[in-house]
Scaffold this motif. Structure first.
Motif, PDB file in Angstrom:
ATOM      1  N   LEU A 385       0.831  -1.207   0.000  1.00 30.21           N
ATOM      2  CA  LEU A 385       0.000   0.000   0.000  1.00 30.21           C
ATOM      3  C   LEU A 385       0.870   1.264   0.000  1.00 30.21           C
ATOM      4  O   LEU A 385       0.519   2.259  -0.619  1.00 30.21           O
ATOM      5  CB  LEU A 385      -0.961  -0.006   1.190  1.00 30.21           C
ATOM      6  CG  LEU A 385      -2.050  -1.092   1.096  1.00 30.21           C
ATOM      7  CD1 LEU A 385      -2.935  -1.095   2.330  1.00 30.21           C
ATOM      8  CD2 LEU A 385      -2.902  -0.933  -0.173  1.00 30.21           C
ATOM      9  N   GLU A 386       1.999   1.184   0.665  1.00 30.33           N
ATOM     10  CA  GLU A 386       2.898   2.334   0.674  1.00 30.33           C
ATOM     11  C   GLU A 386       3.431   2.603  -0.734  1.00 30.33           C
ATOM     12  O   GLU A 386       3.469   3.749  -1.195  1.00 30.33           O
ATOM     13  CB  GLU A 386       4.045   2.074   1.645  1.00 30.33           C
ATOM     14  CG  GLU A 386       4.769   3.336   2.054  1.00 30.33           C
ATOM     15  CD  GLU A 386       5.938   3.043   2.989  1.00 30.33           C
ATOM     16  OE1 GLU A 386       5.818   2.093   3.801  1.00 30.33           O
ATOM     17  OE2 GLU A 386       6.963   3.737   2.876  1.00 30.33           O
ATOM     18  N   ALA A 391       3.325   5.830  -5.657  1.00 31.19           N
ATOM     19  CA  ALA A 391       3.088   5.876  -7.101  1.00 31.19           C
ATOM     20  C   ALA A 391       1.989   6.888  -7.408  1.00 31.19           C
ATOM     21  O   ALA A 391       2.069   7.663  -8.366  1.00 31.19           O
ATOM     22  CB  ALA A 391       2.708   4.493  -7.619  1.00 31.19           C
ATOM     23  N   LYS A 392       0.978   6.905  -6.560  1.00 28.50           N
ATOM     24  CA  LYS A 392      -0.133   7.839  -6.760  1.00 28.50           C
ATOM     25  C   LYS A 392       0.359   9.286  -6.649  1.00 28.50           C
ATOM     26  O   LYS A 392      -0.016  10.150  -7.452  1.00 28.50           O
ATOM     27  CB  LYS A 392      -1.209   7.543  -5.705  1.00 28.50           C
ATOM     28  CG  LYS A 392      -2.384   8.488  -5.691  1.00 28.50           C
ATOM     29  CD  LYS A 392      -3.599   7.890  -6.371  1.00 28.50           C
ATOM     30  CE  LYS A 392      -4.762   8.865  -6.445  1.00 28.50           C
ATOM     31  NZ  LYS A 392      -5.763   8.640  -5.403  1.00 28.50           N
ATOM     32  N   LYS A 393       1.204   9.526  -5.663  1.00 27.61           N
ATOM     33  CA  LYS A 393       1.748  10.870  -5.481  1.00 27.61           C
ATOM     34  C   LYS A 393       2.497  11.315  -6.738  1.00 27.61           C
ATOM     35  O   LYS A 393       2.357  12.437  -7.211  1.00 27.61           O
ATOM     36  CB  LYS A 393       2.699  10.885  -4.278  1.00 27.61           C
ATOM     37  CG  LYS A 393       2.400  11.988  -3.303  1.00 27.61           C
ATOM     38  CD  LYS A 393       3.289  11.917  -2.078  1.00 27.61           C
ATOM     39  CE  LYS A 393       4.590  12.662  -2.280  1.00 27.61           C
ATOM     40  NZ  LYS A 393       5.569  12.405  -1.213  1.00 27.61           N
ATOM     41  N   GLY A 394       3.266  10.372  -7.284  1.00 28.96           N
ATOM     42  CA  GLY A 394       4.014  10.651  -8.510  1.00 28.96           C
ATOM     43  C   GLY A 394       3.089  11.038  -9.650  1.00 28.96           C
ATOM     44  O   GLY A 394       3.362  11.980 -10.400  1.00 28.96           O
ATOM     45  N   LYS A 405      -6.406   7.125 -12.319  1.00 29.38           N
ATOM     46  CA  LYS A 405      -5.239   7.279 -11.446  1.00 29.38           C
ATOM     47  C   LYS A 405      -5.029   6.130 -10.485  1.00 29.38           C
ATOM     48  O   LYS A 405      -3.908   5.644 -10.306  1.00 29.38           O
ATOM     49  CB  LYS A 405      -5.397   8.542 -10.613  1.00 29.38           C
ATOM     50  CG  LYS A 405      -4.911   9.790 -11.297  1.00 29.38           C
ATOM     51  CD  LYS A 405      -5.020  10.950 -10.325  1.00 29.38           C
ATOM     52  CE  LYS A 405      -5.357  12.210 -11.088  1.00 29.38           C
ATOM     53  NZ  LYS A 405      -5.942  13.245 -10.282  1.00 29.38           N
ATOM     54  N   ASP A 406      -6.121   5.706  -9.828  1.00 27.00           N
ATOM     55  CA  ASP A 406      -5.956   4.678  -8.793  1.00 27.00           C
ATOM     56  C   ASP A 406      -5.499   3.357  -9.388  1.00 27.00           C
ATOM     57  O   ASP A 406      -4.638   2.680  -8.843  1.00 27.00           O
ATOM     58  CB  ASP A 406      -7.267   4.483  -8.026  1.00 27.00           C
ATOM     59  CG  ASP A 406      -7.527   5.661  -7.107  1.00 27.00           C
ATOM     60  OD1 ASP A 406      -6.545   6.171  -6.529  1.00 27.00           O
ATOM     61  OD2 ASP A 406      -8.696   6.092  -6.992  1.00 27.00           O
ATOM     62  N   GLU A 407      -6.084   3.024 -10.507  1.00 27.73           N
ATOM     63  CA  GLU A 407      -5.720   1.774 -11.173  1.00 27.73           C
ATOM     64  C   GLU A 407      -4.239   1.819 -11.583  1.00 27.73           C
ATOM     65  O   GLU A 407      -3.477   0.881 -11.343  1.00 27.73           O
ATOM     66  CB  GLU A 407      -6.610   1.619 -12.402  1.00 27.73           C
ATOM     67  CG  GLU A 407      -6.614   0.229 -12.993  1.00 27.73           C
ATOM     68  CD  GLU A 407      -7.358   0.221 -14.326  1.00 27.73           C
ATOM     69  OE1 GLU A 407      -8.225   1.095 -14.552  1.00 27.73           O
ATOM     70  OE2 GLU A 407      -7.037  -0.659 -15.145  1.00 27.73           O
ATOM     71  N   VAL A 408      -3.843   2.924 -12.183  1.00 29.04           N
ATOM     72  CA  VAL A 408      -2.453   3.044 -12.634  1.00 29.04           C
ATOM     73  C   VAL A 408      -1.499   3.036 -11.435  1.00 29.04           C
ATOM     74  O   VAL A 408      -0.426   2.435 -11.486  1.00 29.04           O
ATOM     75  CB  VAL A 408      -2.255   4.326 -13.482  1.00 29.04           C
ATOM     76  CG1 VAL A 408      -0.790   4.536 -13.837  1.00 29.04           C
ATOM     77  CG2 VAL A 408      -3.094   4.231 -14.760  1.00 29.04           C
ATOM     78  N   ALA A 409      -1.932   3.664 -10.334  1.00 32.74           N
ATOM     79  CA  ALA A 409      -1.073   3.688  -9.144  1.00 32.74           C
ATOM     80  C   ALA A 409      -0.822   2.256  -8.651  1.00 32.74           C
ATOM     81  O   ALA A 409       0.300   1.916  -8.263  1.00 32.74           O
ATOM     82  CB  ALA A 409      -1.714   4.520  -8.048  1.00 32.74           C
ATOM     83  N   ILE A 410      -1.839   1.421  -8.691  1.00 31.86           N
ATOM     84  CA  ILE A 410      -1.650   0.018  -8.274  1.00 31.86           C
ATOM     85  C   ILE A 410      -0.682  -0.665  -9.230  1.00 31.86           C
ATOM     86  O   ILE A 410       0.248  -1.368  -8.817  1.00 31.86           O
ATOM     87  CB  ILE A 410      -3.005  -0.742  -8.258  1.00 31.86           C
ATOM     88  CG1 ILE A 410      -3.899  -0.182  -7.160  1.00 31.86           C
ATOM     89  CG2 ILE A 410      -2.777  -2.238  -8.054  1.00 31.86           C
ATOM     90  CD1 ILE A 410      -5.260  -0.833  -7.070  1.00 31.86           C
ATOM     91  N   GLN A 411      -0.860  -0.426 -10.531  1.00 33.06           N
ATOM     92  CA  GLN A 411      -0.001  -1.079 -11.521  1.00 33.06           C
ATOM     93  C   GLN A 411       1.456  -0.652 -11.372  1.00 33.06           C
ATOM     94  O   GLN A 411       2.363  -1.464 -11.486  1.00 33.06           O
ATOM     95  CB  GLN A 411      -0.517  -0.774 -12.928  1.00 33.06           C
ATOM     96  CG  GLN A 411      -1.933  -1.308 -13.140  1.00 33.06           C
ATOM     97  CD  GLN A 411      -2.497  -0.982 -14.507  1.00 33.06           C
ATOM     98  OE1 GLN A 411      -2.012  -0.090 -15.192  1.00 33.06           O
ATOM     99  NE2 GLN A 411      -3.540  -1.701 -14.900  1.00 33.06           N
ATOM    100  N   THR A 414       2.822  -1.769  -7.444  1.00 34.61           N
ATOM    101  CA  THR A 414       3.147  -3.194  -7.312  1.00 34.61           C
ATOM    102  C   THR A 414       4.188  -3.586  -8.356  1.00 34.61           C
ATOM    103  O   THR A 414       5.079  -4.382  -8.079  1.00 34.61           O
ATOM    104  CB  THR A 414       1.898  -4.086  -7.499  1.00 34.61           C
ATOM    105  OG1 THR A 414       1.331  -3.816  -8.760  1.00 34.61           O
ATOM    106  CG2 THR A 414       0.880  -3.843  -6.419  1.00 34.61           C
ATOM    107  N   GLY A 415       4.076  -2.979  -9.549  1.00 34.75           N
ATOM    108  CA  GLY A 415       5.037  -3.285 -10.608  1.00 34.75           C
ATOM    109  C   GLY A 415       6.464  -2.976 -10.159  1.00 34.75           C
ATOM    110  O   GLY A 415       7.401  -3.720 -10.452  1.00 34.75           O
ATOM    111  N   ALA A 416       6.609  -1.882  -9.419  1.00 34.57           N
ATOM    112  CA  ALA A 416       7.938  -1.485  -8.959  1.00 34.57           C
ATOM    113  C   ALA A 416       8.525  -2.574  -8.060  1.00 34.57           C
ATOM    114  O   ALA A 416       9.693  -2.944  -8.176  1.00 34.57           O
ATOM    115  CB  ALA A 416       7.849  -0.166  -8.207  1.00 34.57           C
ATOM    116  N   ILE A 417       7.687  -3.087  -7.163  1.00 37.95           N
ATOM    117  CA  ILE A 417       8.154  -4.121  -6.233  1.00 37.95           C
ATOM    118  C   ILE A 417       8.477  -5.415  -6.984  1.00 37.95           C
ATOM    119  O   ILE A 417       9.508  -6.049  -6.759  1.00 37.95           O
ATOM    120  CB  ILE A 417       7.092  -4.353  -5.142  1.00 37.95           C
ATOM    121  CG1 ILE A 417       7.049  -3.119  -4.246  1.00 37.95           C
ATOM    122  CG2 ILE A 417       7.401  -5.610  -4.336  1.00 37.95           C
ATOM    123  CD1 ILE A 417       6.089  -3.211  -3.096  1.00 37.95           C
TER     124      ILE A 417
END
Ligand code: ARG
Length: 560
Positions: A385-386, A391-394, A405-411, A414-417
């Motif tokens: 979640l962090e 990602a959302k802030k970015g 936005k929210d969908e992309v933030a999840i992508q 999590t993608g980063a991790i």
């Protein structure tokens, strides 16, 4: 890659049985510098056979090799260097990807074969550890890569839903548990109980005995114990599902250790019939070569982790007839799997040869192992979640008008991790750092996703449509891209053979870098008559980034 195969076939003909095809395949190299060509073949090994200098052999071969795919052939320093015909190759490769689209690069190696992949496999009533995250991410990628290679994949979550930890939890629950609190926030409360048990146990060893008693009750089918077990299992699974959902991971089977409770007796009997079972201090073991014996039954009659894995192996062979069975589990369990495999091979089961342990290193924080036990817990959901929050802030800063936005933030989060994990060879320990993972520049997941979004935007702006015209290589700068696109299926093949998703991750970095260089030097949309040809290259890049990210278990947003 077609050109390489052509080259090898021509060599096989020329060499005419003096070297085996397999050998020749291994000898063909990609030169370090492009002025030495696209492929080369060293002639040193042939010198003895032909009683000629390598340079003379290379010169002789150079005059006798012909193919429209080659533009130039040179003999230099005992090497035969091949320069591909860039126009021919570009036209063939781009045509193929325009036709096959996301299916480009697929293979048939695994056709009509089943591969079972045992991964994630967290322990119920214990927190989902970083090790389990690694297993989840690596196992998921290997599943997707195997499918791309034609295998039928069975994803198995071998839950740790049996064992002494349930005894511990039951004791803790009976002593300090608060039903209301647990119902509100199950995993957190259960985790607190679990940690408290371990803290108290240090000063009060009696607790360990109590825990053993409760586990015995559970094994004997006691009603209260069984109900608690079920409750803990359900609540934990609910919590794990949240993580799987965020990561986009699914399983075909959640048959965990408990599933094999009634399937072990048969295995024990079989071992006995085959004369492999030995008694040692009241316990039953199988003696093994070059390693400690495998414990099958303890002196008090209880079975063990290994016994369950033996039963599971039989069950999986009978149910799925796997030709390969992978176990994606940390390297601290290497001995366990060596023992498991040797027991099966001593029993004379040939299918054992298809079983492979896929070990991986640790996730470190500030150079130290991330522990789940002593209060130092890092809850995985919190971490995910962090990452998503960052990602959302970015996105808010870069692209505040983005619709989903929210969908992309999840992508992206999590993608980063996921990418950070897979970009390293799995055996390396990796340092956990959210800031590093989420960087946009450098070798990160967001960097590749961003490159994909850039390519997508070009295609939209240029109104690209898939066509079946010849595509010419207009810009020299696009050649490195074409070469990479051409090698996609080789990379997939190698990453399956080595069970190594990092090969794909590194490849995607290379492709992104080449594309961004191209983007920086060539004005892709400017010349109307060259636009569709150039956009075909962009389309190839976008398609492969999308598909490559998918194989790693990541999403590729169109905009971000
Ligand atoms: N639950 C185990 C652990 O967390 C991993 C199980 C791996 N799979 C297996 N078939 N042993 O350590």
């Amino acid at each position: 890659m077609k050109e390489k195969e052509v080259f090898i076939d021509l060599l096989v003909n020329l060499i005419d049985g003096n070297l085996e095809k397999k050998q020749i395949e291994k000898m063909v190299e990609v030169p370090k510098y492009s002025y030495l060509g696209d492929f080369s073949f060293p002639c040193f090994q042939l010198a003895k056979i032909y009683r000629k200098s390598p340079q003379l052999i290379a010169q002789d071969f150079a005059t006798r090799l012909h193919s429209s795919l080659f533009e130039k052939i040179e003999a230099i320093g005992g090497y035969l260097n091949i320069f591909l015909n860039k126009q021919e190759v570009t036209s063939r490769v781009i045509k193929e990807i325009l036709t096959k689209k996301e299916h480009y690069g697929g293979l048939k190696i695994g056709k009509n074969q089943v591969i079972t992949i045992d991964f994630s496999s967290p322990n119920i009533a214990k927190p989902f550890s970083m090790g389990h995250l690694r297993s989840t991410v690596i196992g998921n990628a290997l599943s997707l890569i195997s499918e791309k290679c034609g295998y039928q994949v069975v994803r198995i979550n071998h839950l740790g839903d049996w064992g002494t930890q349930f005894g511990k939890l039951m004791v803790a629950y009976k002593m300090w548990g608060d039903d209301e609190l647990i119902k509100k926030n199950p995993i957190k409360e259960l985790l607190k109980l679990y940690i408290k048990f371990h803290d108290e146990e240090e000063s009060n060893p009696l607790l360990s005995n109590k825990a053993r008693d409760w586990f015995k009750k559970l094994e004997d089918g006691d009603e209260v114990a069984t109900q608690l077990w079920q409750w803990f299992r359900e609540e934990s699974l609910k919590e794990f599902s949240k993580i799987y959902q965020l990561l986009g991971v699914e399983f075909d089977s959640y048959n965990g250790e408990a599933f094999y409770n009634d399937k072990m007796e048969r295995v024990v009997q079989l071992l006995d019939q085959k004369g492999l079972l030995k008694e040692s201090d009241g316990a039953h073991v199988v003696d093994l070569e070059n390693m400690p014996p495998c414990l099958i039954k303890k002196s008090n009659g209880t079975t063990l982790y290994a016994t369950r894995d033996l039963a599971a192996a039989f069950y999986r062979q009978e149910t799925y007839q796997f030709s390969k069975a992978l176990y994606v589990v940390g390297n601290e369990q290497s001995l366990h799997f060596q023992q498991l495999f040797q027991v099966l091979s001593k029993m004379g089961f040939n299918w054992q040869k298809g079983m492979v342990h896929i070990p991986f290193g640790m996730m470190l924080k500030d150079g130290k192992k991330m522990s789940t036990r002593k209060g130092k817990v890092v809850l995985l959901e919190t971490v995910l979640l962090e990452a998503i929050g960052l990602a959302k802030k970015g996105i808010e800063e870069r692209n505040p008008s983005l619709k989903n936005k929210d969908e992309v933030a999840i992508q992206v989060g999590t993608g980063a991790i996921i990418f950070h994990d897979l970009a390293h060879h799995r055996l390396h320990d990796i340092e956990f750092s959210l800031e590093d993972m989420l960087r946009f520049e450098g070798e990160t997941g967001p960097y590749i996703q961003y490159t994909h979004a850039r390519a997508s935007s070009l295609l939209r702006k240029g109104n690209f449509i898939i066509h079946d015209q010849e595509v010419a290589l207009i810009d020299e700068e696009a050649w490195t891209i074409v070469v990479l696109v051409n090698s996609f299926s080789d990379i997939i093949n190698r990453s399956l053979e080595a069970y190594d998703p990092s090969l794909i991750a590194k490849y995607l970095i290379d492709l992104s870098k080449s594309f961004n260089k191209y983007y920086a030097t060539v004005r892709i949309l400017d010349h109307l008559e060259k636009r569709q040809s150039r956009l075909s290259i962009v389309f190839a890049v976008k398609t492969i980034l999308n598909e490559g990210l998918r194989l790693l278990g990541m999403k590729a947003p169109e905009e971000m």
